[in-house]
Design a protein around this motif. Structure first.
Motif, PDB file in Angstrom:
ATOM      1  N   ALA A   8       0.704  -1.180   0.092  1.00 55.35           N
ATOM      2  CA  ALA A   8      -0.202  -0.044  -0.066  1.00 55.35           C
ATOM      3  C   ALA A   8       1.008   1.201  -0.050  1.00 55.35           C
ATOM      4  O   ALA A   8       0.641   2.099  -0.756  1.00 55.35           O
ATOM      5  N   ARG A   9       1.937   1.176   0.920  1.00 51.50           N
ATOM      6  CA  ARG A   9       2.904   2.384   0.752  1.00 51.50           C
ATOM      7  C   ARG A   9       3.545   2.701  -0.527  1.00 51.50           C
ATOM      8  O   ARG A   9       3.585   3.890  -1.022  1.00 51.50           O
ATOM      9  N   LEU A  10       3.958   1.518  -1.062  1.00 52.64           N
ATOM     10  CA  LEU A  10       4.549   1.565  -2.640  1.00 52.64           C
ATOM     11  C   LEU A  10       3.694   1.930  -3.477  1.00 52.64           C
ATOM     12  O   LEU A  10       3.944   2.979  -4.323  1.00 52.64           O
ATOM     13  N   ALA A  11       2.315   1.671  -3.527  1.00 48.65           N
ATOM     14  CA  ALA A  11       1.390   2.104  -4.300  1.00 48.65           C
ATOM     15  C   ALA A  11       1.148   3.533  -4.314  1.00 48.65           C
ATOM     16  O   ALA A  11       1.186   4.281  -5.286  1.00 48.65           O
ATOM     17  N   GLU A  12       1.088   4.086  -3.006  1.00 47.86           N
ATOM     18  CA  GLU A  12       0.824   5.428  -2.753  1.00 47.86           C
ATOM     19  C   GLU A  12       1.800   6.228  -3.525  1.00 47.86           C
ATOM     20  O   GLU A  12       1.703   7.539  -3.695  1.00 47.86           O
ATOM     21  N   ASN A  14       3.841   5.528  -5.998  1.00 48.07           N
ATOM     22  CA  ASN A  14       4.189   5.055  -7.244  1.00 48.07           C
ATOM     23  C   ASN A  14       5.482   4.350  -7.603  1.00 48.07           C
ATOM     24  O   ASN A  14       6.109   4.672  -8.400  1.00 48.07           O
ATOM     25  N   GLN A  15       5.794   3.376  -6.576  1.00 53.06           N
ATOM     26  CA  GLN A  15       6.985   2.817  -6.604  1.00 53.06           C
ATOM     27  C   GLN A  15       6.671   1.058  -6.422  1.00 53.06           C
ATOM     28  O   GLN A  15       7.500   0.551  -6.051  1.00 53.06           O
ATOM     29  N   GLU A  16       5.604   0.584  -6.833  1.00 57.02           N
ATOM     30  CA  GLU A  16       5.257  -0.467  -6.812  1.00 57.02           C
ATOM     31  C   GLU A  16       6.065  -1.658  -7.435  1.00 57.02           C
ATOM     32  O   GLU A  16       6.314  -2.796  -7.210  1.00 57.02           O
ATOM     33  N   HIS A  17       6.811  -1.100  -8.423  1.00 58.75           N
ATOM     34  CA  HIS A  17       7.787  -2.110  -9.011  1.00 58.75           C
ATOM     35  C   HIS A  17       8.814  -2.748  -8.221  1.00 58.75           C
ATOM     36  O   HIS A  17       9.536  -3.793  -8.626  1.00 58.75           O
ATOM     37  N   LEU A  18       9.173  -2.018  -6.948  1.00 54.59           N
ATOM     38  CA  LEU A  18      10.041  -2.615  -6.186  1.00 54.59           C
ATOM     39  C   LEU A  18       9.891  -4.089  -5.622  1.00 54.59           C
ATOM     40  O   LEU A  18      10.791  -4.585  -4.984  1.00 54.59           O
ATOM     41  N   HIS A  39      12.450   0.850   5.736  1.00 59.10           N
ATOM     42  CA  HIS A  39      13.159   1.972   6.258  1.00 59.10           C
ATOM     43  C   HIS A  39      13.220   3.116   5.418  1.00 59.10           C
ATOM     44  O   HIS A  39      13.707   4.247   5.870  1.00 59.10           O
ATOM     45  N   LEU A  40      12.786   3.116   4.407  1.00 63.29           N
ATOM     46  CA  LEU A  40      12.812   4.028   3.266  1.00 63.29           C
ATOM     47  C   LEU A  40      11.340   5.386   3.460  1.00 63.29           C
ATOM     48  O   LEU A  40      10.189   4.435   3.509  1.00 63.29           O
ATOM     49  N   ASP A  41      11.612   6.142   3.484  1.00 65.30           N
ATOM     50  CA  ASP A  41      10.272   6.972   3.554  1.00 65.30           C
ATOM     51  C   ASP A  41      10.136   7.835   2.145  1.00 65.30           C
ATOM     52  O   ASP A  41      10.706   8.741   1.457  1.00 65.30           O
TER      53      ASP A  41
END
Length: 520
Positions: A8-12, A14-18, A39-41
């Motif tokens: 959910a954090r990644l989708a918000e 726009n980094q879902e590819h990780l 640990h990444l903001d």
């Protein structure tokens, strides 16, 4: 692991590819990637990227109309200062050292990539007759300086050495110091702390994966010092020790005068909270940053941001108007470091952008890491001098030193023209040769012919000048434990004639210096 929360954090952001390769990872790799991403903001990182790219797009705008030369009120220099004033600065600086109120911060987070070695630069041996590494030379200078401070005050003193490393250099640096018994320093006085890492980002704003389970990370620049100081507890440790003044420098300068008492004394005479040591630019277009003012605020402006017309401006004495070459050698009060390390101030410092060739996982085969031939993304970093803009005319000081005496950086392998192990070695040997000549020594060649000072026969130009004569050098080395900056040599060498090589030796277990002549 809260994988759904992470998604959910990644989708918000726009980094879902990780998490593209999540299902292919082993349990251990999943744990590693999850810990790294947790640990990444991402909101903060996206903000950094947006601001950095906006600055990059406007970087081509020249600053000529905004540049102002340094005012005389903040300026001083070795050449222009009287012997009496230099002596007073020296005594004032040594007094603070002797009272254990001075600390040193070493910026050592970078890897030796350009140098071509897989270990930290501080562990490098440039080929001196003694075989000493940069770390050993610097440790011994601190030991000597403690002894000089003790002579002035009569106190037993300490100069704590705080070494900022990165994920890439911390373990190797710590192991090296332990293996060498901290080169005579007390273990408790050598404090390692780690700077932050930031993800490398593609030009599209996407964080780059180096491997399916690993983000491509890079140190956040030497300006990451301020965040690291705040997070590591170093500032609290300084406060506990009673530190008031701090010298900050980069590891690669073989001629660096750590905690230079004259520099400290000068800054104290100006009432400065922030100071910069500089060298005079050798020519208008020399590729070195310039300390100056921009719209009334102090800053270092890169040479590429100044037009040639402005770079060539000269004053009534024929000196370049913008001639204060930055050498990453700074003075701070603890109060200023505490202030600029607070989040409110630290976040005001902009990230600088470097376009880089960043290794990344292959889209076709996740087991393959691609090393691109052209830049494919950016690394973001802050610079230690970005805090200059917090200083005012009444709190800033600039001290100009002689390049050949204090600046010879190690950046490249010997295949390059400048800033190499060879130029560093020669710079140090020539400086020590001049120290002994000034102390009354004389040198002769194998035929008994008196050798003139090195400066009459060659131009080594510490830092950015090419070699004029690669063959001539008087091999003369002085242990830092014998002399910090040329002092105390007269009683050892006055009216003596030496045939090279000559080595004035003294390690931290020896009570008296030993002169080794004609052999190593």
């Amino acid at each position: 692991m809260d994988i759904e929360g992470l998604k959910a954090r990644l989708a918000e952001a726009n980094q879902e590819h990780l998490l593209k390769y999540w299902d292919q990872l082993s349990d251990e790799e999943k744990q590693q990637l999850y810990a790294e991403l947790s640990h990444l903001d991402f909101k903060e990182i996206n903000g950094f990227f947006k601001a950095a790219m906006e600055d990059l797009n406007s970087a081509s705008e020249k600053l000529d109309d905004l540049l102002e030369p340094l005012p005389k009120e903040v300026w001083g220099g070795v050449v222009e200062t009287s012997e009496a004033d230099l002596l007073q600065y020296d005594i004032d600086g040594l007094t603070e050292i002797g009272e254990s109120r001075v600390a040193v911060i070493l910026l050592a987070g970078g890897q030796g990539t350009r140098l071509g070695v897989p270990y930290p630069k501080g562990m490098y041996n440039v080929g001196l007759p003694s075989g000493k590494t940069l770390y050993q030379i610097q440790a011994e200078r601190l030991l000597k300086l403690q002894r000089l401070g003790e002579k002035v005050t009569g106190n037993s003193c300490k100069i704590p050495w705080y070494i900022m490393t990165s994920e890439h250099t911390k373990n190797a640096t710590l192991d090296f110091f332990k293996k060498n018994n901290y080169f005579g320093l007390e273990e408790e006085d050598v404090v390692l702390f780690e700077q932050n890492l930031l993800p490398c980002i593609g030009f599209d704003g996407k964080i780059i994966l180096e491997k399916p389970h690993k983000v491509a990370l890079a140190p956040d620049g030497n300006g990451g010092l301020y965040r690291a100081l705040n997070h590591s507890g170093v500032l609290k440790d300084m406060e506990k020790r009673g530190i008031k003044y701090i010298h900050v420098y980069c590891v690669d300068n073989i001629l660096v005068k750590m905690a230079d008492p004259i520099f400290i004394g000068f800054c104290l005479s100006k009432g400065a909270t922030c100071g910069a040591k500089v060298v005079e630019k050798t020519f208008p277009t020399e590729p070195v940053g310039v300390v100056c003012k921009v719209e009334g605020k102090y800053q270092v402006v890169e040479y590429s941001e100044i037009t040639q017309k402005t770079a060539e401006k000269r004053d009534s004495n024929g000196r370049l108007v913008f001639n204060a070459g930055n050498i990453c050698n700074h003075f701070f009060t603890l109060d200023l470091l505490k202030f600029v390390s607070e989040p409110a101030q630290e976040k005001q410092m902009k990230h600088h952008v470097a376009k880089k060739k960043i290794p990344h996982v292959s889209d076709k085969d996740s087991k393959v890491t691609i090393k691109p031939d052209t830049p494919n993304g950016i690394k973001m970093e802050k610079f230690v001098f970005d805090v200059f803009h917090f200083a005012t005319d009444r709190s800033f000081a600039v001290w100009e030193v002689i390049r050949e005496d204090e600046f010879a950086p190690l950046k490249n392998a010997d295949t390059a023209d400048k800033d190499t192990p060879t130029t560093c070695r020669r710079a140090l040997l020539n400086l020590h040769h001049r120290y002994l000549l000034a102390a009354g020594a004389q040198f002769v060649d194998k035929d008994g012919k008196v050798l003139p000072p090195s400066s009459e026969k060659e131009d080594i130009g510490g830092g950015d000048c090419k070699r004029e004569d690669q063959d001539v050098v008087v091999e003369c080395e002085i242990s830092p434990l014998v002399s910090y900056a040329g002092e105390g040599l007269k009683k050892l060498v006055e009216d003596r004639t030496f045939s090279t090589p000559v080595y004035l030796d003294q390690d931290y277990t020896m009570e008296e210096p030993e002169i080794v002549e004609g052999e190593w």
